[in-house]
Each structure stands twice: as structure tokens, then as C-alpha cells.
Design a protein around this motif. Structure first.
Motif, PDB file in Angstrom:
ATOM      1  N   LEU A 134       0.842  -1.194   0.000  1.00 16.11           N
ATOM      2  CA  LEU A 134       0.000   0.000   0.000  1.00 16.11           C
ATOM      3  C   LEU A 134       0.878   1.245   0.000  1.00 16.11           C
ATOM      4  CD1 LEU A 134      -3.130   0.760   0.280  1.00 16.11           C
ATOM      5  CD2 LEU A 134      -2.518   1.382   2.621  1.00 16.11           C
ATOM      6  N   ALA A 135       0.604   2.151  -0.929  1.00 14.77           N
ATOM      7  CA  ALA A 135       1.285   3.452  -0.939  1.00 14.77           C
ATOM      8  C   ALA A 135       0.584   4.343   0.082  1.00 14.77           C
ATOM      9  CB  ALA A 135       1.222   4.066  -2.332  1.00 14.77           C
ATOM     10  N   PHE A 136       1.278   4.717   1.152  1.00 13.46           N
ATOM     11  CA  PHE A 136       0.607   5.463   2.218  1.00 13.46           C
ATOM     12  C   PHE A 136       1.059   6.919   2.314  1.00 13.46           C
ATOM     13  CE2 PHE A 136       4.360   3.715   4.292  1.00 13.46           C
ATOM     14  CZ  PHE A 136       4.784   4.720   5.147  1.00 13.46           C
ATOM     15  N   LYS A 137       2.048   7.301   1.528  1.00 14.85           N
ATOM     16  CA  LYS A 137       2.514   8.689   1.584  1.00 14.85           C
ATOM     17  C   LYS A 137       3.281   9.000   0.305  1.00 14.85           C
ATOM     18  CE  LYS A 137       5.682  11.641   4.318  1.00 14.85           C
ATOM     19  NZ  LYS A 137       4.880  12.845   4.488  1.00 14.85           N
ATOM     20  N   VAL A 138       3.044  10.187  -0.222  1.00 15.66           N
ATOM     21  CA  VAL A 138       3.769  10.659  -1.406  1.00 15.66           C
ATOM     22  C   VAL A 138       4.515  11.926  -1.017  1.00 15.66           C
ATOM     23  CG1 VAL A 138       3.542  11.585  -3.740  1.00 15.66           C
ATOM     24  CG2 VAL A 138       2.138   9.640  -3.036  1.00 15.66           C
ATOM     25  N   GLN A 139       5.770  12.004  -1.426  1.00 19.46           N
ATOM     26  CA  GLN A 139       6.595  13.154  -1.053  1.00 19.46           C
ATOM     27  C   GLN A 139       7.350  13.665  -2.275  1.00 19.46           C
ATOM     28  OE1 GLN A 139       8.972  12.751   2.608  1.00 19.46           O
ATOM     29  NE2 GLN A 139      10.701  13.553   1.449  1.00 19.46           N
TER      30      GLN A 139
ATOM     31  N   GLY B 135      12.757  13.536  -7.423  1.00 15.56           N
ATOM     32  CA  GLY B 135      11.437  13.632  -8.040  1.00 15.56           C
ATOM     33  C   GLY B 135      10.378  13.189  -7.050  1.00 15.56           C
ATOM     34  N   LYS B 136       9.580  12.211  -7.435  1.00 12.29           N
ATOM     35  CA  LYS B 136       8.472  11.753  -6.584  1.00 12.29           C
ATOM     36  C   LYS B 136       8.895  10.516  -5.800  1.00 12.29           C
ATOM     37  CE  LYS B 136       3.602  10.541  -7.031  1.00 12.29           C
ATOM     38  NZ  LYS B 136       2.513  10.395  -7.997  1.00 12.29           N
ATOM     39  N   LEU B 137       8.764  10.609  -4.480  1.00 13.27           N
ATOM     40  CA  LEU B 137       9.112   9.509  -3.588  1.00 13.27           C
ATOM     41  C   LEU B 137       7.824   8.957  -2.994  1.00 13.27           C
ATOM     42  CD1 LEU B 137      11.963   8.483  -2.771  1.00 13.27           C
ATOM     43  CD2 LEU B 137      11.780   9.883  -0.717  1.00 13.27           C
ATOM     44  N   THR B 138       7.587   7.668  -3.167  1.00 16.39           N
ATOM     45  CA  THR B 138       6.360   7.040  -2.680  1.00 16.39           C
ATOM     46  C   THR B 138       6.692   6.089  -1.542  1.00 16.39           C
ATOM     47  OG1 THR B 138       5.437   7.125  -4.921  1.00 16.39           O
ATOM     48  CG2 THR B 138       4.323   5.708  -3.329  1.00 16.39           C
ATOM     49  N   TYR B 139       6.132   6.353  -0.356  1.00 16.24           N
ATOM     50  CA  TYR B 139       6.339   5.471   0.790  1.00 16.24           C
ATOM     51  C   TYR B 139       5.355   4.303   0.701  1.00 16.24           C
ATOM     52  CZ  TYR B 139       9.171   9.058   3.136  1.00 16.24           C
ATOM     53  OH  TYR B 139      10.146   9.954   3.467  1.00 16.24           O
ATOM     54  N   VAL B 140       5.853   3.094   0.925  1.00 22.06           N
ATOM     55  CA  VAL B 140       4.995   1.910   0.820  1.00 22.06           C
ATOM     56  C   VAL B 140       5.173   1.014   2.037  1.00 22.06           C
ATOM     57  CG1 VAL B 140       4.953   1.880  -1.707  1.00 22.06           C
ATOM     58  CG2 VAL B 140       6.748   0.642  -0.504  1.00 22.06           C
ATOM     59  N   ARG B 141       4.110   0.317   2.367  1.00 20.07           N
ATOM     60  CA  ARG B 141       4.157  -0.772   3.349  1.00 20.07           C
ATOM     61  C   ARG B 141       3.894  -2.049   2.565  1.00 20.07           C
ATOM     62  NH1 ARG B 141       2.506  -2.967   8.520  1.00 20.07           N
ATOM     63  NH2 ARG B 141       2.772  -5.202   8.136  1.00 20.07           N
ATOM     64  N   VAL B 142       4.838  -2.980   2.626  1.00 18.33           N
ATOM     65  CA  VAL B 142       4.691  -4.263   1.926  1.00 18.33           C
ATOM     66  C   VAL B 142       4.039  -5.253   2.891  1.00 18.33           C
ATOM     67  CG1 VAL B 142       5.880  -6.141   0.741  1.00 18.33           C
ATOM     68  CG2 VAL B 142       6.713  -3.791   0.492  1.00 18.33           C
TER      69      VAL B 142
ATOM     70  N   GLU C 157      18.075  -3.154  -2.487  1.00 20.02           N
ATOM     71  CA  GLU C 157      17.669  -3.849  -3.706  1.00 20.02           C
ATOM     72  C   GLU C 157      16.244  -4.381  -3.623  1.00 20.02           C
ATOM     73  OE1 GLU C 157      19.240  -4.084  -6.708  1.00 20.02           O
ATOM     74  OE2 GLU C 157      20.521  -2.587  -5.736  1.00 20.02           O
ATOM     75  N   GLU C 158      15.758  -4.587  -2.389  1.00 22.25           N
ATOM     76  CA  GLU C 158      14.416  -5.146  -2.229  1.00 22.25           C
ATOM     77  C   GLU C 158      13.829  -4.738  -0.882  1.00 22.25           C
ATOM     78  OE1 GLU C 158      15.677  -9.026  -3.114  1.00 22.25           O
ATOM     79  OE2 GLU C 158      16.447  -9.446  -1.104  1.00 22.25           O
ATOM     80  N   ILE C 159      12.501  -4.711  -0.840  1.00 24.95           N
ATOM     81  CA  ILE C 159      11.770  -4.461   0.407  1.00 24.95           C
ATOM     82  C   ILE C 159      10.917  -5.693   0.664  1.00 24.95           C
ATOM     83  CG2 ILE C 159      10.161  -2.963   1.623  1.00 24.95           C
ATOM     84  CD1 ILE C 159      10.945  -0.706  -0.247  1.00 24.95           C
ATOM     85  N   HIS C 160      11.087  -6.287   1.826  1.00 26.22           N
ATOM     86  CA  HIS C 160      10.467  -7.569   2.139  1.00 26.22           C
ATOM     87  C   HIS C 160       9.096  -7.392   2.798  1.00 26.22           C
ATOM     88  CE1 HIS C 160      14.121 -10.168   1.513  1.00 26.22           C
ATOM     89  NE2 HIS C 160      14.644  -8.955   1.493  1.00 26.22           N
ATOM     90  N   ALA C 161       8.378  -8.514   2.881  1.00 27.52           N
ATOM     91  CA  ALA C 161       7.071  -8.527   3.547  1.00 27.52           C
ATOM     92  C   ALA C 161       7.220  -8.034   4.982  1.00 27.52           C
ATOM     93  CB  ALA C 161       6.490  -9.940   3.528  1.00 27.52           C
ATOM     94  N   GLY C 162       6.316  -7.148   5.384  1.00 26.08           N
ATOM     95  CA  GLY C 162       6.333  -6.608   6.736  1.00 26.08           C
ATOM     96  C   GLY C 162       7.158  -5.357   6.893  1.00 26.08           C
ATOM     97  N   GLU C 163       7.852  -4.929   5.818  1.00 23.34           N
ATOM     98  CA  GLU C 163       8.739  -3.776   5.926  1.00 23.34           C
ATOM     99  C   GLU C 163       8.119  -2.518   5.331  1.00 23.34           C
ATOM    100  OE1 GLU C 163      12.960  -6.276   5.790  1.00 23.34           O
ATOM    101  OE2 GLU C 163      12.493  -4.864   4.175  1.00 23.34           O
ATOM    102  N   VAL C 164       8.710  -1.396   5.700  1.00 25.46           N
ATOM    103  CA  VAL C 164       8.313  -0.083   5.191  1.00 25.46           C
ATOM    104  C   VAL C 164       9.506   0.507   4.452  1.00 25.46           C
ATOM    105  CG1 VAL C 164       7.632   2.262   5.831  1.00 25.46           C
ATOM    106  CG2 VAL C 164       6.650   0.320   7.048  1.00 25.46           C
ATOM    107  N   GLY C 165       9.260   1.085   3.276  1.00 29.83           N
ATOM    108  CA  GLY C 165      10.345   1.693   2.514  1.00 29.83           C
ATOM    109  C   GLY C 165       9.800   2.733   1.561  1.00 29.83           C
ATOM    110  N   ALA C 166      10.673   3.232   0.696  1.00 27.47           N
ATOM    111  CA  ALA C 166      10.275   4.258  -0.269  1.00 27.47           C
ATOM    112  C   ALA C 166      10.706   3.840  -1.666  1.00 27.47           C
ATOM    113  CB  ALA C 166      10.890   5.603   0.095  1.00 27.47           C
ATOM    114  N   VAL C 167       9.911   4.282  -2.662  1.00 29.43           N
ATOM    115  CA  VAL C 167      10.110   3.873  -4.051  1.00 29.43           C
ATOM    116  C   VAL C 167      10.214   5.108  -4.934  1.00 29.43           C
ATOM    117  CG1 VAL C 167       9.196   2.474  -5.961  1.00 29.43           C
ATOM    118  CG2 VAL C 167       8.651   1.859  -3.589  1.00 29.43           C
TER     119      VAL C 167
END
Length: 696
Positions: A312-317, A323-330, A367-377
Motif C-alpha cells: 500500500l502506498a501510504f505517503k507521497v513526497q 522527483g516523486k518519492l512514494t512510501y509503501v508498506r509491503v 535492492e528489495e523491500i520484504h514482507a512486513g517492511e516499510v520503505g520508499a520507491v
């Protein structure tokens, strides 16, 4: 430090509270004691790591939620530090949607304050397990037991201390850990970083034993094994107590309460222990459930790297370098740099550019964001807050995030011709970033209106236009976001017939409109029988009504809280069309609204004023003069706390007025409560002024 792969050792937590309760100060200490930072950044000096925006540093408040990752006792702790000011409540909302647990801070002097109550309710909405931390125990007026009782009374929580303080106010030395039955002392130098664990002093032992017994009794109510031991007067093992507290906390039946003085670094490490011991990992919570649009059924995704991707993309910055940074919860599966994913909310395929682990405004490429983690794309150009990111082969749509509507607007205009295009682009990027910030054009006047959650919210937006986008804008006076609705119920018939040679237009509907409950928007109900109006044309009627509600017939404000029931009508096999029924729905709805009677609605704000006792009369009179209704009046120490409902239109400039009548000793908080009817005389004045402005 290597990144933890064991999902049971991940904690996704948020730190939430009323403004000035010490959220960022606690977060800074957590980063220091976990080794993430080697220097403690102070909010008052504008050096806090998590308050990285220049506006946050200047004002000493948190404006945007900031994410970071740190480690404690082999556990990966993803932290989101959220704002406390009500104007930025959307930042709390989007964070709570993706968090597994929360730390709610309470000031030992202020207790349960308005915004702490708001974030508590938001956490309940998303069923986020919580622990409570009573901060500022070294402040004059600190009352740990009083705050615990207030949490129980005001929030209806099963709040139970798992530590008790050793002393209060200037005598606050440390705490007694009731689970381990140890006294924990903190040296005042250097900066409380040295802990001494000792046996509980004899004079404190009776109080500690009583508090321990109360804790065991309360937790045994939630655990059958402990209850049996409690009734048999057996001493339960430490691991049984921790297990019982953890289980009940995760299920929302128990709120462990801790305490400390974060500014003096006291109690923070025990808080970190509680985060690890009592708050859930992603695997402790039920699997995420989403929808499958093709098959119209629910899909379950387990928190595993091997499951199909669901994030889920929960924040856009907006980032001026990236440019555009999208915070996600996997929630399940993995995000990998360079791979293609599906934005199932918008049915668009997108390519993952780069992935980051965030530390406020600093980034560490992964290189990757795993299940249960929070990161930015980086790379999700068409993704908005609340969108679902998944694999194309296994589509799923997760529940999005609901945000409150803006309540205040101002007009903005570029100060030069060169700024015109820059202004439009900048406003578009800021609106992408903030779901509660809305930009629209007034077709009649040509003005650009920006709307938000309060005066401070819009002030920050204008400041960011100038500093981040180099756009100077002239700002108009604040405008209240009024709404319109109907007063009564009415049955109405409308026939749209138009012949201009060749194929004509024909649409006929019989319907009823009536007021619906607050915040319901439009409720559209179809009671057509026998196929008198096809499903296709009913959808056209609904679209026509939605279009008509955008500009109400009373004063041109958006309409809300109306139920429409279409129960009869007719169509023509040649002359009926989507356009004909769209027009029929819009025009018929407008006619019916005028017959049912219209009224203007305005935002009513919940206002809490804290002022010296000798100013109570002046403050009460001031609020009454603003059409305010006093809801409650309490006393805290030598101050009076007044709670009132006041129309937003009357609250502009109140900060200066309150400062004058209390000689600078009063303060207030305000948040949107609901819409309520404007008195008729005032409504007519507002409508007349609006018509005059249009004609002028």
C-alpha cells in the motif's frame, strides 16, 4: 548492521500525541540509544533529525510524518514520527493505516489533551495495538496516577502501569519495573545515559508490591492460566506475565503504561523494551484482506516473502533531487528494484526505479523491500496516496485511506507573469503529496482557490511555494468551506424532452429526496421495477446528480448529506441516451432541492482553551460572542480548561484575541468536529455577499 529477515523480529510503530507532548524528543532518544545517531538532536535548537523540514525547525513542531529504521535487541524497529498539530492530522491517518503498533505519549501535566484523544480514536479505527508513555515526569505538576486514571476515564482504555515512577516533578529519579521488580535509577549526568538497576528500597516496597499485585490481577482477567495462579496465590513466572501482557495488548484488551522524562533521557530504554516485548510483529496480526475486482471476492495475503506482492502506498513526497518519492508498506511478497508492478487502484503498470530505506530525509539504497517492511520507491509516477501496488499475475485491491475534507480556503495568485506556470505546477505537486490539500479554479472569477485543514496548514503551503518552488504568491483572505443541504423530504417528477430535428432527447424519472445522516454525502437508491429505466441510464442519473451537487442551487457551495430514491420513470427506445438521463438527473435534482428547502452548513470546530482562573469570565464571554457553545469546564492546577463548539468563521484571528485577554498566558487548540446549520439571517447575508461578489 545487517537487516533482520525474521519477520517475527520486525516492529512497525508510530509515535503519536498532542502537540508538545514530546513525540520528536522521544524519537530522537530512541535513535540515540539504538545507535542510529551519535548525537541527540533537540527540537528547541532546530536540530531534531526527524524534523528535517525548514518550517519544522523554525516553528519547533512536526509538520510531516517522518520514517526511520533502527535496531534494538536484534529487532528491526521501523518508526514513524507523526505531527501533533490538528491541521496535519492526515499525516497521522495515513501512518496509522499501515502501522502494526503505536506508542501514544501523554504529558504528565496536561494528561489527555484534545489531539491525544483524536489520535487515540484514529488508532482504534484501524485497530492498532498501543502502549502508553507518560512523558515529562520531571515537570512541575506531574501526576502519573492522575494521567493513568484520565486515560481510563476519557478514553475508556484498560490502562495498567507496568512501571511506576520513583518520585515526581524535580524529585523524579527513575522508575520501578513491576515485571522484574527492580528499581531503575538514571544519572542526571551525563544526560541520563547511565542506568543503575538496584533492589527496590524498603520505603518503596509496599507501594511496588501493591502496584505489582494490581497489574497481575488486571492482566489475569485477560489470561486463564494467570487467573488460576492468581486465585491460588502463586507467583507467576516472568515469561508468563510478558506473554499475557503481549497477547492482550495485541488483541486491544490491555494498554501497558510506562513513564519517563525523555528530555532527560529517562525511561526511553524501558520504552524500547516494551515495544519489543508487547507490540506485534506483522506475523502476529491477521493477514491482510483485499478485493479481487474481476471475481468480486475477498483475497487473503499472508505476511510472507513467498506470497504474491501486495503493498500500500501510504505517503507521497516531492523530492527536488529524486522527483516523486512514494512510501509503501509491503504486506506480502517483495518489491524489487527494476521490476514491473501493477497499480491495481488505477489499473496501470509501472516500473520500480530505486528502493530506499528511509531515515527522515536521508536515504539508504536497497535492492528489495520484504514482507512486513516499510520503505520508499522512486518510479511510481502515477501512484497516489492509498493506491495498491501488486503483481500483475495476482491482482488485489487493498482498502484505501479516508481523509477529512478541507474546511478553509484562500485564493492565491502569482505575483508575476513568470510565476504563473510555476505556480500551477507547484500546486499540482503539493496536492499530489497531501490528500487534504485541494486546488480548484473558480470559473466565474478566474481565481485559484487552495483549501486545507486550517490556517497553519495553508500558511505552510504558501511558505513551501516560496522556499521549495521559488514561487511568490499573493494570498487572499481565508474563506470558510460552506456546504449546502436540504431541509425536508419531497417526491418529484421530471421529464426531459428535447426535439431539434432528427434524433431527440427523452428521459423521465420519478424520485424522492430526503436528508440523510451527517457525513453521508450522497446516498443513491434504485427502486425501479420492471426495467422501466435501464441500469445504464440509472448510472447516468446518478452521475448527473453528483455533478449538480458540486454546485448547490442556494449559494453555489457543494451539497452534502442527501438521499435520492428513484422509483419510477420511462425511456424511449430511440430518443433516450446517457446524455438525456444525465441532464434529467441534474435538472430534476435541482428542482426538487428548491422545493424541499435549502440551508447552509458551516464547519463547527471543537475548541479547547486553557487560561488562568482569573481570565475565565473574559474567555467565556469571548467564546459566547463568537456563537460558541460551552460544552465543559474543568480545572487543572491553577488553570481553567474550557471546551466549546464554535463556528470556524468566527475563529479567524482568535490567537491574537486570546493573547490580549489573557495577557499572553492562555492557549487553545481547535479541530473540526462536524457541519451544522448556519442561522437563517447569517445565511442570507453570506448568500447576498456571494452574489454581489459574482456580479462585481
Amino acid at each position: 548492521m545487517s537487516r533482520a529477515r525474521d519477520i517475527t523480529k520486525i516492529r512497525n510503530i508510530g509515535i503519536m500525541a498532542h502537540i508538545d507532548a514530546g513525540k520528536t524528543t522521544v524519537t530522537e532518544r530512541i535513535l540515540f540509544f539504538t545507535g542510529k545517531s551519535h548525537k541527540i538532536g533537540e527540537v528547541d535548537n532546530g536540530e531534531a533529525t526527524m524534523d528535517w523540514m525548514i518550517q519544522e525547525q523554525e516553528r519547533g513542531i512536526t509538520i510531516t510524518s517522518a520514517a526511520t529504521t533502527t535496531y534494538w535487541k536484534d529487532h528491526r524497529v521501523n518508526i514513524i514520527d507523526t505531527p501533533g498539530h490538528v491541521d496535519f492530522t492526515a499525516e497521522v491517518e495515513q501512518s496509522l493505516r499501515v502501522l502494526d503498533g503505536g506508542v501514544v505519549l501523554f504529558c504528565a501535566v496536561g494528561g489527555v489533551q484534545p489531539q491525544s484523544e483524536t489520535v487515540w480514536r484514529q488508532a482504534e479505527k484501524y485497530r492498532v495495538p498501543r502502549i502508553a508513555f507518560v512523558n515529562k515526569m520531571d515537570r512541575t505538576g506531574a501526576d502519573f496516577e492522575g494521567v493513568v486514571e484520565e486515560i481510563k476515564k476519557e478514553l475508556g482504555a484498560n490502562a495498567v502501569p507496568v512501571v511506576i515512577p520513583i518520585g515526581e516533578e524535580a524529585c523524579f529519579q527513575g522508575l520501578i519495573d513491576l515485571v522484574d521488580m527492580k528499581a531503575v535509577y538514571y544519572d542526571d549526568t551525563p544526560k541520563g545515559a547511565v542506568i543503575r538497576e538496584e533492589e527496590i528500597p524498603e520505603e518503596l516496597l509496599p507501594k511496588a508490591r501493591q502496584a505489582k499485585e494490581q497489574m497481575i490481577e488486571r492482566i489475569s482477567e485477560q489470561d486463564d492460566r494467570l487467573m488460576e495462579q492468581f486465585l491460588n496465590e502463586e507467583t507467576p513466572a516472568r515469561e508468563d506475565v510478558v506473554r499475557a501482557i503481549r497477547t492482550a495488548t495485541i488483541e486491544g484488551r490491555f494498554i501497558p503504561v510506562l513513564c519517563g522524562a525523555a528530555f532527560k533521557n529517562k525511561g526511553v530504554r524501558r520504552l524500547l523494551d516494551a515495544i519489543v516485548d508487547y507490540l506485534p510483529s506483522p506475523s502476529d496480526l491477521p493477514p491482510v484482506i483485499g478485493a479481487c475486482r474481476k471475481e468480486n471476492k475477498d483475497i487473503v495475503r499472508n505476511p510472507s516473502d513467498d506470497a504474491p506482492l501486495a503493498a500500500l502506498a501510504f505517503k507521497v513526497q516531492t523530492d527536488k533531487h529524486m522527483g516523486k518519492l512514494t512510501y509503501v508498506r509491503v504486506y506480502s511478497g517483495m518489491l524489487r528494484a527494476g521490476e514491473f508492478v501493477l497499480n491495481s487502484s488505477r489499473q496501470k503498470k509501472q516500473r520500480i526505479g530505486r528502493l530506499f530505506e528511509m531515515h527522515a530525509n536521508h536515504r539508504e539504497a536497497v535492492e528489495e523491500i520484504h514482507a512486513g517492511e516499510v520503505g520508499a520507491v522512486v518510479g511510481l509516477a502515477d501512484t497516489r496516496t492509498g493506491d495498491t501496488i501488486c503483481s500483475s499475475e495476482h491482482p488485489i485491491v487493498l482498502d484505501s485511506i479516508e481523509f477529512p475534507s478541507p474546511v478553509i480556503g484562500v485564493s492565491v495568485a502569482p505575483t508575476s507573469r513568470e510565476d504563473r506556470d510555476k505556480l500551477a505546477k507547484a500546486l499540482h505537486r503539493l496536492a499530489e503529496e497531501d490528500p487534504t490539500f485541494v486546488v480548484r479554479s473558480n470559473i466565474e472569477t478566474g481565481e485559484v482557490i487552495i483549501s486545507g485543514m486550517g490556517e497553519l496548514h495553508l500558511e505552510i503551503i504558501v511558505d513551501r511555494l516560496r522556499r521549495e518552488f521559488n514561487v511568490e504568491a499573493a494570498v487572499g483572505t481565508p474563506q470558510v468551506a460552506y456546504r449546502e443541504t436540504i431541509i425536508g423530504s419531497i417526491d418529484h417528477e421530471y421529464r426531459h424532452v428535447k426535439q431539434t430535428g432528427g434524433r431527440g432527447q427523452y428521459a423521465h424519472m420519478m424520485f424522492r429526496i430526503e436528508p440523510s445522516e451527517p457525513s453521508a454525502g450522497l446516498q443513491f437508491e434504485d427502486k425501479i421495477k420492471g426495467g422501466k429505466i435501464s441500469r445504464q441510464y440509472l448510472r447516468a442519473i446518478e452521475r448527473g446528480i453528483i455533478g449538480a451537487m458540486a454546485k448547490g442551487p442556494y449559494a453555489g457551495f457543494p451539497m452534502v448529506d442527501i438521499k435520492v430514491i428513484v422509483y419510477d420513470g420511462s425511456m424511449h427506445e430511440v430518443d433516450s441516451s446517457d446524455q438525456a438521463f444525465h441532464t434529467c438527473g441534474a435538472n430534476g435534482f435541482r428542482e426538487a432541492c428548491k422545493k424541499a428547502g435549502l440551508q447552509l452548513l458551516e464547519p463547527a470546530m471543537s475548541v479547547e482553551v486553557t487560561a488562568p482562573e482569573d481570565c475565565t469570565g473574559a474567555v467565556t464571554g469571548s467564546l459566547a460572542g463568537k456563537r460558541g457553545k460551552i460544552i465543559a469546564m474543568d480545572t487543572k492546577g491553577n488553570a481553567t480548561v474550557l471546551r466549546a463548539l464554535v463556528p470556524l468563521a468566527e475563529m479567524f484571528g482568535y490567537a491574537s484575541e486570546l493573547r490580549n485577554i489573557t495577557s499572553g498566558r492562555g492557549n487553545f487548540t481547535m479541530h473540526f468536529e462536524h457541519y451544522e446549520a448556519v442561522p437563517y439571517v447569517l445565511s442570507e447575508e453570506i448568500v447576498a455577499a456571494r452574489r454581489e461578489a459574482k456580479s462585481g
